[in-house]
Design an enzyme around this catalytic site. Structure first.
Site, PDB file in Angstrom:
ATOM      1  CG  ASP A 141      17.518  21.122 -24.254  1.00 12.42           C
ATOM      2  OD1 ASP A 141      18.304  20.155 -24.437  1.00 12.42           O
ATOM      3  OD2 ASP A 141      17.783  22.009 -24.829  1.00 12.42           O
TER       4      ASP A 141
ATOM      5  CE1 TYR B  56      24.525  21.074 -36.060  1.00 17.66           C
ATOM      6  CE2 TYR B  56      24.383  19.504 -34.204  1.00 17.66           C
ATOM      7  CZ  TYR B  56      23.739  20.323 -35.013  1.00 17.66           C
ATOM      8  OH  TYR B  56      22.116  20.502 -34.925  1.00 17.66           O
TER       9      TYR B  56
ATOM     10  CG  ASP C 154      22.053  21.732 -26.704  1.00 20.18           C
ATOM     11  OD1 ASP C 154      20.859  21.715 -26.703  1.00 20.18           O
ATOM     12  OD2 ASP C 154      22.688  21.866 -27.864  1.00 20.18           O
TER      13      ASP C 154
ATOM     14  CD  GLU D  78      23.027  17.716 -30.024  1.00 22.94           C
ATOM     15  OE1 GLU D  78      21.988  17.369 -30.606  1.00 22.94           O
ATOM     16  OE2 GLU D  78      23.593  18.861 -29.855  1.00 22.94           O
TER      17      GLU D  78
ATOM     18  CG  ASP E  81      24.345  22.893 -30.905  1.00 22.67           C
ATOM     19  OD1 ASP E  81      24.092  23.923 -31.685  1.00 22.67           O
ATOM     20  OD2 ASP E  81      23.657  21.810 -31.001  1.00 22.67           O
TER      21      ASP E  81
END
Length: 371
Positions: free
Chosen positions: A86, A152, A29, A31, A156
């Site tokens: 992504d 957080y 993942d 961010e 994920d």
């Protein structure tokens, strides 16, 4: 609290990659922050192989080349959720695409669990766990990141690892696992290609309204805008908006004073780019005009033909318990109709290819379509 490794040195990253080389499955993942930029600004990379959960700081580690190479290792399955953005990040920063690719959102969709399910919703539906989404609006470029933000981010990938065997089993039971792998290949195809400067004008909204003469101006304007956006890492609309390019192509101001009178451009666009726009328009090749943009949707028989195709596909989706959004999107139908109008001689559209073609080819090719 989930345990994780925070990777902010080159040696730590190299050691991590060595561990991950032995993995069968790697959850990924990212961010990032995207407001005015053309490319997303990468703030964090999350990865998990079932043993080591890592949060990689791309602002601290300068050389990620070994990690990017890992993503291209065909022996390791890459697991993501709703991966479109992504994949953009991987293409821009790593010049790579993860293969083989398993998208959990796509798998849930083809298995009949629901279309477009968010990660938290899917975790709640399959694992019965409610995730805290309080940090979803974090500025991932800010340092240091708080413990809550790091947890957080870790969530994920941690729970996504647990979802994989459940989704894979359902896909296998429904004989749709090959569909998921096929979609993974399709979603990554072509993402490493550079932006097409010469055909950027075809993506300008309402380009179909223009004559060939006007398109010659739009072509050089759109190319200039894309070059400017790439050079400044600025979203296209923050250089000059689409409707301003259309207005310029239609009115063709010859000098700055003419451009300054136009209402199509903002005062900022005039001030910053006015002189450049006049100069660019003077470079339009009026001896080799572009072909008019043929808008299929404007043809007299389009609506009736579109409805016939849509109804046929809706029937297939109902029979197969497949969301129409993934199978019979407006874009998919339009591409099929364009192929039909072009004499059925060009490359097969998506609706007639792969697993979609297995379901839809025979029914669609028997339809009587008049455009």
């Amino acid at each position: 609290m989930l345990a994780f490794e925070y990777i902010d040195t080159q040696s730590a990253l190299d050691a991590l990659v060595a561990k991950y080389q032995q993995a069968e499955l790697l959850v990924l993942d990212t961010e990032f922050v995207r407001t005015r930029t053309y490319y997303a600004r990468l703030g964090l990379i999350q990865a998990y192989d079932g043993q080591t959960l890592a949060l990689i700081d791309p602002l601290a580690v300068q050389d990620l080349s070994r990690f990017w190479a890992l993503l291209a290792n065909p022996q390791i399955i890459k697991l993501v959720h709703s991966c479109s953005e992504d994949l953009e990040v991987f293409a821009h920063y790593g010049h790579c695409q993860p293969q083989p690719l398993f998208d959990s959102q796509l798998a849930a969709s083809v298995c009949g669990l629901g279309h477009g399910l968010g990660y938290a919703k899917l975790v709640e539906q399959l694992l019965g766990i409610s995730l805290d989404k309080g940090e979803s609006r974090t500025d991932w470029l800010k340092r240091p990141l708080s413990d809550a933000q790091l947890q957080y981010a870790a969530n994920d990938v941690y729970y996504l690892y647990q979802l994989y065997p459940m989704l894979k089993q359902q896909a296998e039971q429904q004989q749709r696992l090959d569909w998921v792998w096929e979609e993974g290949t399709r979603m990554t195809a072509g993402r490493l290609q550079q932006p097409d400067l010469e055909h950027a004008y075809l993506k300008v909204k309402n380009a179909f309204q223009l004559t060939s003469h006007q398109l010659a101006y739009l072509k050089v304007l759109a190319k200039w805008r894309l070059e400017k956006a790439l050079a400044r890492d600025l979203a296209l609309g923050f250089v000059v908006k689409d409707h301003a390019l259309i207005g310029l192509a239609k009115k063709q101001p010859r000098q700055l004073s003419d451009l300054l009178k136009m209402n199509d451009l903002t005062e900022q666009e005039k001030r910053i780019n006015g002189r450049d726009l006049i100069k660019v328009m003077q470079s339009a090749d009026l001896d080799n005009l572009p072909e008019p943009v043929d808008v299929l949707a404007l043809k007299p028989g389009y609506k009736a033909a579109f409805k016939a195709v849509k109804n046929q596909l809706a029937l297939i989706c109902e029979q197969q318990n497949i969301p129409t959004e993934i199978f019979a999107s407006k874009r998919n139908i339009h591409d099929f109709m364009q192929w039909h109008m072009d004499g059925r001689s060009k490359k097969l559209p998506l609706l007639l290819s792969g697993w979609r073609g297995e379901l839809a080819k025979a029914p669609l090719l028997t339809l009587d379509l008049t455009l």
